[in-house]
Design a protein around this motif. Sequence first.
Motif, PDB file in Angstrom:
ATOM      1  N   PRO A  40     -37.302  27.269  74.791  1.00  0.00           N
ATOM      2  CA  PRO A  40     -36.878  25.875  74.795  1.00  0.00           C
ATOM      3  C   PRO A  40     -35.801  25.535  73.749  1.00  0.00           C
ATOM      4  O   PRO A  40     -35.892  24.520  73.044  1.00  0.00           O
ATOM      5  CB  PRO A  40     -38.180  25.121  74.519  1.00  0.00           C
ATOM      6  N   ARG A  73     -35.028  21.374  75.690  1.00  0.00           N
ATOM      7  CA  ARG A  73     -36.285  21.761  75.042  1.00  0.00           C
ATOM      8  C   ARG A  73     -37.487  21.495  75.953  1.00  0.00           C
ATOM      9  O   ARG A  73     -38.542  22.098  75.781  1.00  0.00           O
ATOM     10  CB  ARG A  73     -36.451  20.986  73.727  1.00  0.00           C
ATOM     11  N   ASP A  77     -41.469  23.584  80.209  1.00  0.00           N
ATOM     12  CA  ASP A  77     -42.652  22.848  80.657  1.00  0.00           C
ATOM     13  C   ASP A  77     -42.410  22.149  81.983  1.00  0.00           C
ATOM     14  O   ASP A  77     -43.298  22.104  82.845  1.00  0.00           O
ATOM     15  CB  ASP A  77     -43.059  21.816  79.598  1.00  0.00           C
ATOM     16  N   GLY A  95     -46.099  32.136  77.689  1.00  0.00           N
ATOM     17  CA  GLY A  95     -45.878  30.905  76.939  1.00  0.00           C
ATOM     18  C   GLY A  95     -44.466  30.832  76.383  1.00  0.00           C
ATOM     19  O   GLY A  95     -43.570  31.585  76.787  1.00  0.00           O
ATOM     20  N   ASP A  96     -44.263  29.933  75.448  1.00  0.00           N
ATOM     21  CA  ASP A  96     -42.940  29.686  74.882  1.00  0.00           C
ATOM     22  C   ASP A  96     -42.743  30.392  73.547  1.00  0.00           C
ATOM     23  O   ASP A  96     -43.686  30.531  72.763  1.00  0.00           O
ATOM     24  CB  ASP A  96     -42.714  28.189  74.657  1.00  0.00           C
ATOM     25  N   VAL A  97     -41.510  30.827  73.307  1.00  0.00           N
ATOM     26  CA  VAL A  97     -41.101  31.251  71.972  1.00  0.00           C
ATOM     27  C   VAL A  97     -40.513  30.013  71.306  1.00  0.00           C
ATOM     28  O   VAL A  97     -39.417  29.568  71.655  1.00  0.00           O
ATOM     29  CB  VAL A  97     -40.052  32.381  72.029  1.00  0.00           C
ATOM     30  N   ARG A  98     -41.264  29.422  70.413  1.00  0.00           N
ATOM     31  CA  ARG A  98     -40.860  28.155  69.801  1.00  0.00           C
ATOM     32  C   ARG A  98     -39.464  28.261  69.207  1.00  0.00           C
ATOM     33  O   ARG A  98     -39.143  29.219  68.493  1.00  0.00           O
ATOM     34  CB  ARG A  98     -41.858  27.763  68.704  1.00  0.00           C
ATOM     35  N   ALA A  99     -38.635  27.271  69.501  1.00  0.00           N
ATOM     36  CA  ALA A  99     -37.237  27.308  69.057  1.00  0.00           C
ATOM     37  C   ALA A  99     -37.064  26.603  67.717  1.00  0.00           C
ATOM     38  O   ALA A  99     -37.832  25.713  67.355  1.00  0.00           O
ATOM     39  CB  ALA A  99     -36.342  26.659  70.103  1.00  0.00           C
ATOM     40  N   TRP A 100     -36.038  27.021  66.991  1.00  0.00           N
ATOM     41  CA  TRP A 100     -35.630  26.326  65.766  1.00  0.00           C
ATOM     42  C   TRP A 100     -34.118  26.233  65.765  1.00  0.00           C
ATOM     43  O   TRP A 100     -33.456  26.697  66.695  1.00  0.00           O
ATOM     44  CB  TRP A 100     -36.201  27.013  64.528  1.00  0.00           C
ATOM     45  N   TYR A 147     -32.711  32.657  66.095  1.00  0.00           N
ATOM     46  CA  TYR A 147     -33.614  32.467  67.230  1.00  0.00           C
ATOM     47  C   TYR A 147     -33.309  33.442  68.364  1.00  0.00           C
ATOM     48  O   TYR A 147     -34.222  34.038  68.948  1.00  0.00           O
ATOM     49  CB  TYR A 147     -33.544  31.030  67.744  1.00  0.00           C
TER      50      TYR A 147
END
Length: 277
Positions: free
Chosen positions: A20, A32, A36, A65-70, A76
Amino acid sequence: MFPGATADRSSAKYVVVGAPLDVSTSFQPGTRFGPDRVRRFAETYDDYDHRTDQFFSELDVHDAGDVRAWDDTPDYVEWLRGTLTDVVWDDAVPVTVGGEHTVSAAGVAAVDPDVFVCLDAHLDLRDDYDGNPWSHAAVTRRILDGWPGESDVPTVDGVVVLGARTGSPEEWERAAAADVTVVPPEAVSEWTPDFGDDTSVYLSVDIDAADPAFAPGTGTMEPFGLTPREMRDVVRAVAPYVRGFDVVEVNDRDDGQAAALAGKLLREFVFSHADQS
């Protein structure tokens, strides 16, 4: 979880990974929310595919699932590359759901294909956009010519951009080189892949390749685009060559049209790829 992605990670042949990332979007942000939304709007689709006589839930698909973004895009993308490389090392096909198109650089680096094929309204061949070489508008250039400051990241031998209808003068100049093929929207229905049997491909679907009448929920809409059937036919035709796949640039600025199309194209890829395995 993507509907029907019920396999255990250890036995999976396809692994869905949400990415995201929403950092460089230059007009309408919201990617982002893409992973979902794609999962949500795929919930109504039947498990069974009549064309291939297969059930999606029986094709060993796992949703990791998701690889949380930054907000540090190079960091990233490198982290995401590692996650997708693990999928490749487990002899599974990474199926990434974006997120802005920049995440495709991670998928290509993990898979190391011969050719990058993308459905896209834009060339994405800028060396940078507003000084940012990691902009979504530069992702195909990164895949083709390499990552800034990195010498160990594989590049592809060629790029095919299907549906492109806009770009800067510099992008069109880069697109005129022998390692790039651009197929305009009006010619996509006649295009067929002519890769050799041993050619490996990474397939990326930027949802803005579709005409905005079909998929308004994306960051940079561009009229005079492709129909969903044209995009579906490309996915089906290219799937036998594919080692990695993504669908990107879905945001939350419509009533689900873009996400529904993205989820359907993801399923079409899995059905078509599994059917020839």
